[in-house]
Design a protein around this motif. Structure first.
Motif, PDB file in Angstrom:
ATOM      1  N   GLU A  93       0.936  -1.064  -0.088  1.00 12.05           N
ATOM      2  CA  GLU A  93       0.010   0.058  -0.059  1.00 12.05           C
ATOM      3  C   GLU A  93       0.920   1.202  -0.083  1.00 12.05           C
ATOM      4  OE1 GLU A  93      -2.643   1.654  -0.856  1.00 12.05           O
ATOM      5  OE2 GLU A  93      -3.847   0.359  -0.080  1.00 12.05           O
ATOM      6  N   VAL A  94       0.269   2.402  -0.721  1.00  7.68           N
ATOM      7  CA  VAL A  94       1.140   3.659  -0.634  1.00  7.68           C
ATOM      8  C   VAL A  94       1.251   4.198   1.070  1.00  7.68           C
ATOM      9  CG1 VAL A  94       0.631   3.994  -3.004  1.00  7.68           C
ATOM     10  CG2 VAL A  94      -1.116   4.689  -1.471  1.00  7.68           C
ATOM     11  N   ILE A  95       2.326   4.842   1.124  1.00  8.55           N
ATOM     12  CA  ILE A  95       2.165   5.399   2.578  1.00  8.55           C
ATOM     13  C   ILE A  95       1.146   6.386   2.874  1.00  8.55           C
ATOM     14  CG2 ILE A  95       3.736   7.300   1.870  1.00  8.55           C
ATOM     15  CD1 ILE A  95       3.973   5.198   4.957  1.00  8.55           C
ATOM     16  N   GLU A  96       0.940   7.150   2.066  1.00 11.46           N
ATOM     17  CA  GLU A  96      -0.384   7.993   2.256  1.00 11.46           C
ATOM     18  C   GLU A  96      -1.696   7.626   2.559  1.00 11.46           C
ATOM     19  OE1 GLU A  96       0.008   8.510  -2.422  1.00 11.46           O
ATOM     20  OE2 GLU A  96       1.318   8.109  -0.607  1.00 11.46           O
ATOM     21  N   GLU A  97      -1.803   6.385   2.082  1.00 13.14           N
ATOM     22  CA  GLU A  97      -3.288   5.582   2.498  1.00 13.14           C
ATOM     23  C   GLU A  97      -3.029   5.112   3.876  1.00 13.14           C
ATOM     24  OE1 GLU A  97      -6.850   3.627   2.535  1.00 13.14           O
ATOM     25  OE2 GLU A  97      -6.015   5.341   1.557  1.00 13.14           O
ATOM     26  N   ALA A  98      -1.719   4.612   4.407  1.00 10.76           N
ATOM     27  CA  ALA A  98      -1.511   4.091   5.629  1.00 10.76           C
ATOM     28  C   ALA A  98      -1.790   5.347   6.516  1.00 10.76           C
ATOM     29  CB  ALA A  98      -0.080   3.512   5.878  1.00 10.76           C
ATOM     30  N   ALA A  99      -1.222   6.388   6.233  1.00  9.77           N
ATOM     31  CA  ALA A  99      -1.445   7.557   7.036  1.00  9.77           C
ATOM     32  C   ALA A  99      -2.793   8.038   7.095  1.00  9.77           C
ATOM     33  CB  ALA A  99      -0.773   8.690   6.541  1.00  9.77           C
ATOM     34  N   ARG A 100      -3.595   7.843   6.046  1.00 10.36           N
ATOM     35  CA  ARG A 100      -5.318   8.295   6.247  1.00 10.36           C
ATOM     36  C   ARG A 100      -5.974   6.918   7.324  1.00 10.36           C
ATOM     37  NH1 ARG A 100      -9.873   6.217   5.000  1.00 10.36           N
ATOM     38  NH2 ARG A 100      -8.676   4.380   3.854  1.00 10.36           N
ATOM     39  N   ILE A 101      -5.565   5.863   7.068  1.00 13.75           N
ATOM     40  CA  ILE A 101      -6.131   4.968   7.908  1.00 13.75           C
ATOM     41  C   ILE A 101      -6.093   5.066   9.293  1.00 13.75           C
ATOM     42  CG2 ILE A 101      -5.929   2.178   8.341  1.00 13.75           C
ATOM     43  CD1 ILE A 101      -5.413   1.804   5.467  1.00 13.75           C
TER      44      ILE A 101
END
Length: 214
Positions: A93-101
């Motif tokens: 997964e892309v890092i910004e999606e991890a941050a959003r989660i």
């Protein structure tokens, strides 16, 4: 930048039958606040945090002495206090999606999975390090924010003009602003001066919001 680029591959974990006392000692020894819980087949069964362990401990108002407390905590198992519905993220997964989660789910870390296999863990601290890299914070240069028209070719014109000045772009991030017809661009460049950047943007008809040498 994807999760596997930033995650910690050496995962410190416990099993459901691990005592609360041992889990607390492991956290202190390894300087971590969260421990994934793996079952006997090394499958993710839950996660336990330092806060979970504190909640599981008797309050300061208890009449039990230190030996009784130690005995009770040694008998209390992690499976009784762990969170079972674990929020995870895929290793690709892309890092910004991890941050959003993390932000949406209000969690401070995410176990990283490759299918059913736990392959790492990513924390808020790891995301902060990514933020530093994305914005080129370790490079000295000129940082500016401007508002460019929301249309193809605007960034190309800006980057071409910076190249013609002999500048080097070390970071560029775009975001939405108050005006939907504009795109807010935050850029950091080296080998040029703030005065050169201001003149360049004026020549291109791009609105400068702020600029500083950092």
């Amino acid at each position: 930048m994807i999760v596997s680029d930033l995650m910690r591959k050496k995962v410190i974990y416990v099993h459901p039958e691990t005592s609360v006392t041992d889990a607390r000692a492991l956290m202190a020894r390894e300087n971590v606040n969260k421990l994934p819980v793996l079952d006997r087949d090394d499958r993710l069964a839950g996660i336990v945090t330092k806060n979970d362990l504190v909640k599981a401990s008797p309050s300061a108002a208890t009449t039990l002495d230190v030996y009784e407390l130690s005995y009770l905590l040694s008998k209390l198992k992690v499976e009784k206090v762990m969170v079972r519905n674990v929020v995870t993220v895929d290793h690709n997964e892309v890092i910004e999606e991890a941050a959003r989660i993390m932000a949406d789910k209000k969690v401070g870390c995410l176990p990283v999975m490759n299918g059913d296999l736990l392959v790492g863990i990513i924390t808020e601290s790891d995301v902060f390090h990514a933020f530093i890299e994305i914005f080129g914070a370790r490079h000295h240069g000129v940082r500016f924010m401007c508002e460019a028209s929301e249309k193809p070719g605007e960034l190309a014109k800006m980057s071409q003009s910076i190249a013609e000045l002999g500048g080097n772009i070390v970071s560029v991030v775009t975001s939405e602003g108050d005006d939907v017809s504009k795109r807010r661009v935050t850029c950091k460049v080296t080998q040029v001066s703030a005065d050169q950047i201001q003149a360049m943007l004026k020549n291109l008809g791009i609105t400068l919001v702020c600029i500083r040498e950092v």
